[in-house]
Design a protein around this motif. Sequence first.
Motif, PDB file in Angstrom:
ATOM      1  N   ASN A 186       0.824  -1.212   0.000  1.00  0.00           N
ATOM      2  CA  ASN A 186       0.000   0.000   0.000  1.00  0.00           C
ATOM      3  C   ASN A 186       0.860   1.266   0.000  1.00  0.00           C
ATOM      4  N   HIS A 192      -3.180   5.273  -4.860  1.00  0.00           N
ATOM      5  CA  HIS A 192      -4.263   5.262  -3.870  1.00  0.00           C
ATOM      6  C   HIS A 192      -4.331   6.591  -3.110  1.00  0.00           C
ATOM      7  N   HIS A 197      -7.298   8.760  -0.292  1.00  0.00           N
ATOM      8  CA  HIS A 197      -7.033   9.839   0.679  1.00  0.00           C
ATOM      9  C   HIS A 197      -7.389  11.217   0.140  1.00  0.00           C
ATOM     10  N   ASP A 332      -6.393   3.809   5.297  1.00  0.00           N
ATOM     11  CA  ASP A 332      -5.633   2.664   4.779  1.00  0.00           C
ATOM     12  C   ASP A 332      -6.061   1.383   5.487  1.00  0.00           C
TER      13      ASP A 332
HETATM   14 FE   LIG Z   1      -2.443   5.375   2.335  1.00  0.00          FE
END
Ligand SMILES: [Fe+2]
Length: 378
Positions: A186, A192, A197, A332
């Motif tokens: 991640n 991502h 976010h 996350d």
């Molecule tokens: Fe993250």
Amino acid sequence: MLPLLRPFHYTDSDWFAQEQTRIFGRLWILAAVKPMLAKHRDYRTLTLAGKQVVLQNHDGVIRAFSNVCRHRMARIQNEEFGNRAMVCPYHNWAYDACGKLIHTHRDPAVFGFTPEETADIGLPQYAVATIGSLVFVNLSDDPLPIEEQFDDHTRELLERYTAQMDSSFIYTRYEGAFNWKTGMENIKDALHVPCLHKSTFPTYFRVDVMGDEAFHGRDSTYLPRDDSLRQATSSGGLRFAQDGDAPAHEWKRLVHRLDCQGNYLTFHLFPNVNLMIVDGSSFAIQIYNPLAAGRTEMQMMVALTRPVDDFSYKPVVLWEHLVSDMTVLQQDIDCLEALQTGLASAQDHGFIHGAYETGILDFQAACLRQMQVAEKPQ
Ligand SMILES: [Fe+2]
Ligand code: FES
């Protein structure tokens, strides 16, 4: 690009047990930073690769031992952080700075050991190495040189920057229902950040997501760039969206600024550390400590660089930094926990990786090499 790891690599307890031995029982693992162990007798306990470990400062020397008493196997140091001699609370066996048993009972007849027999008893000791303020432990009987794990350039930067870490820090730890590898993958996944976010990651950072030119289609095969262990650690960074976009917090004028000011530097230290240096003025370290195939302990600490002048509101700065990081991280964790459920229920499927994800494939390849398994597309 075809993935190298299958869902079972993230969910299978036998595979996990082998990772504990071959990766976490063999490599240098970040276990503390020096500010956690600053004074004589300061200690820190943690579980590494299933072993209970205590790191303790004796007269300025940090050593690592098994935290399991040799008598009845009670825990010697019970808190996560503390300051006391190595005396087991169960029956007060006492160990010296080198882990040797030095006292059993004031009446020697109670145990009836000869002095030689007492001197022969000690705690297993583990190798410790430091880079700047970072304290690594190696559980192996025959530790590999740390230079084999981290290259000269990485060690030089970490040494130079983390040596400037302040003595105050803020720390938290919690457990999540996900595999440690998805945590590390991640952090290697730049895309991502603007997606997951969108609402929490500071907008003054520019996240560049780029496809790797070495990528040749969805079903192409990963070609390792370099198979040395040192290549498993990578570093990179974000820039501020525009020059001068860095928030001009008053406290930044009160700390020593590193020459990486204006950047958000990241070091992904193989196997399980994400170390960030933000605007040359603060450090944030995340450690993904595996507890089970589907369970990971996340350790998170924040420190500033050394102060030019001490300032009374430093705890507030640390707290705000941590809360901001945790807000991002909670997203996350929620996602990784859902992903773990997906992995468990979709064992026949594999990941579908695109051109921007070669960093993830590099990580998967490094894991397989440590497991001594050939890197075959799955
Ligand atoms: Fe993250
Ligand atoms: S178990 Fe530690 S002194 Fe008995």
